[in-house]
Scaffold this motif. Structure first.
Motif: not given
Length: 408
Positions: A138-141, A160-174
């Motif tokens: 249950k991360p924030q990011v 990956v972005g859709a998964l993060c939005r599903k769980y209310g998580v902000l996403s970052y990729a380098d």
């Protein structure tokens, strides 16, 4: 105290075929020789706006907040993490190579609670693994590396972005190692913040970090803005989100600077902006499909050439970066001697490795200006010659022949 005279810089010519940096496009270097402008000169701010528009195309996004962070690619990584991750918040990191570890090192200094999806070097995470980790921690990011040059593998980001939005998580990729060479489809992926660099597939020098930020992430970052009293207005009210614990890497302040308000934050690195702008122009003139195909062809030729020489290629073909190839050092061959001879006799630089792969694989890149048939063939020919000096047995010319066959 003696007076020491240093002559004019005159570096030796090198063909940089390692994991980066690589030789810059001559057009980029010429653009960087243009004259200075004041940071609020209308011509300069117009160049800033043009650069934002160009990089929206490079990142394949409509994000308003698409601009440059002044500093090497790591500046973009640190600005993203320190502006997204609040002290004490949970950060989930895919850790499968040296640069996944870098994300943890930065997060530790932020004071984040670090959770990792640990994988052996050379593997990538599945969507199922990522979703389970999101449910468990249950991360924030969420943060990951798209192309980790330490392993030469590319982490799939579709979904990956859709998964993060599903769980209310902000996403970052380098995407430092892939921007300009592999598809970086920010809007389709749905990743909130993505940052890169110039010194690899973009074909520029290190020193500028293109970044793009979704509206969702921008709202989160701006909610952490604490204006400086007497400079930017009154302080924010008590109870606001924890302030971003950096001045230089405060993306809220940098976004103010790149906005039409032009609120002063730093002096824009003028020559780097010129170079970044030209690197994007070159890419878009070539066309994204053609650009990605050129890098794929160069990578396929390098892999075919290495295998024709009897060398074992590191990792699996399904997830291999198109622009960097890992090659196991054969038994009985001194890898550093091969690298030294290639540099000294042929003027070609290839890379060594980190961590558990240190001294075990070479990393050979074909990126940007160097993702070209003649440069791939020269590198394979030089590698074959240096291996022969150490008694390694391979059919002479087989590597070049196999690489040429992939092009035809």
């Amino acid at each position: 105290m003696t007076n020491t005279f240093f002559g004019q810089i005159d570096p030796p010519q090198r063909l940089l075929m390692g994991p980066g940096p690589v030789n810059a496009y001559p057009r980029v270097l010429r653009a960087m020789a243009a004259d200075m402008l004041g940071q609020f000169d209308p011509e300069m701010t117009a160049y800033m706006n043009e650069t934002m528009a160009l990089y929206r195309n490079v990142f394949m996004t409509q994000n308003q907040w698409t601009f440059l962070v002044d500093g090497t690619a790591r500046a973009g990584i640190e600005a993203a993490l320190i502006s997204l991750v609040e002290p004490g918040a949970k950060l989930l990191i895919v850790s499968a190579g040296r640069f996944g570890l870098l994300l943890s090192e930065i997060a530790l200094r932020i004071g984040a609670e670090i959770c990792t999806l640990e994988l052996p070097w050379g593997q990538v995470a599945t969507l199922e693994q990522i979703e389970q980790a999101l449910i468990t921690h249950k991360p924030q990011v969420f943060a990951c590396i798209h192309g980790d040059t330490s392993t030469t593998m590319a982490q799939p980001l579709e979904g990956v972005g859709a998964l993060c939005r599903k769980y209310g998580v902000l996403s970052y990729a380098d995407v430092t190692a892939t921007l300009g060479g592999m598809e970086v489809a920010v809007d389709r992926w749905g990743i909130d913040v993505v940052s890169g660099g110039l010194q690899k597939c973009m074909g520029g020098p290190p020193g500028s970090a293109p970044i793009t930020i979704s509206d969702r992430a921008a709202q989160h970052i701006m909610a952490r803005r604490h204006v400086e009293a007497g400079i930017r207005g009154a302080n924010t009210q008590d109870g606001a989100r924890p302030r971003i614990p950096s001045n230089y890497f405060d993306l809220a302040m940098v976004m103010d600077y790149w906005s039409e308000d032009r609120l002063n934050h730093h002096t824009e690195a003028t020559t780097m902006l010129y170079g970044a702008r030209e690197a994007a122009r070159i890419m878009l003139e070539e066309g994204l499909p053609a650009r990605f195909a050129r890098h794929k062809s160069a990578g396929q030729a390098m892999v075919a050439g290495a295998r024709a020489l009897g060398l074992q290629v590191f990792g699996d073909d399904a997830h291999r970066m198109t622009n960097v190839t890992g090659i196991w050092t054969p038994e009985g061959v001194k890898g550093e001697q091969v690298r030294a001879q290639m540099r000294e006799d042929f003027g070609i630089e290839i890379g060594t490795a980190f961590g558990p792969l240190a001294g075990k694989i070479w990393r050979i890149g074909a990126m940007g200006y160097n993702a070209a048939k003649p440069k791939v063939l020269l590198t394979l020919a030089a590698l074959e010659a240096c291996l022969a000096v150490q008694g390694y047995k391979a059919q002479r010319g087989a590597g070049v022949d196999a690489a040429m066959a992939t092009y035809s």
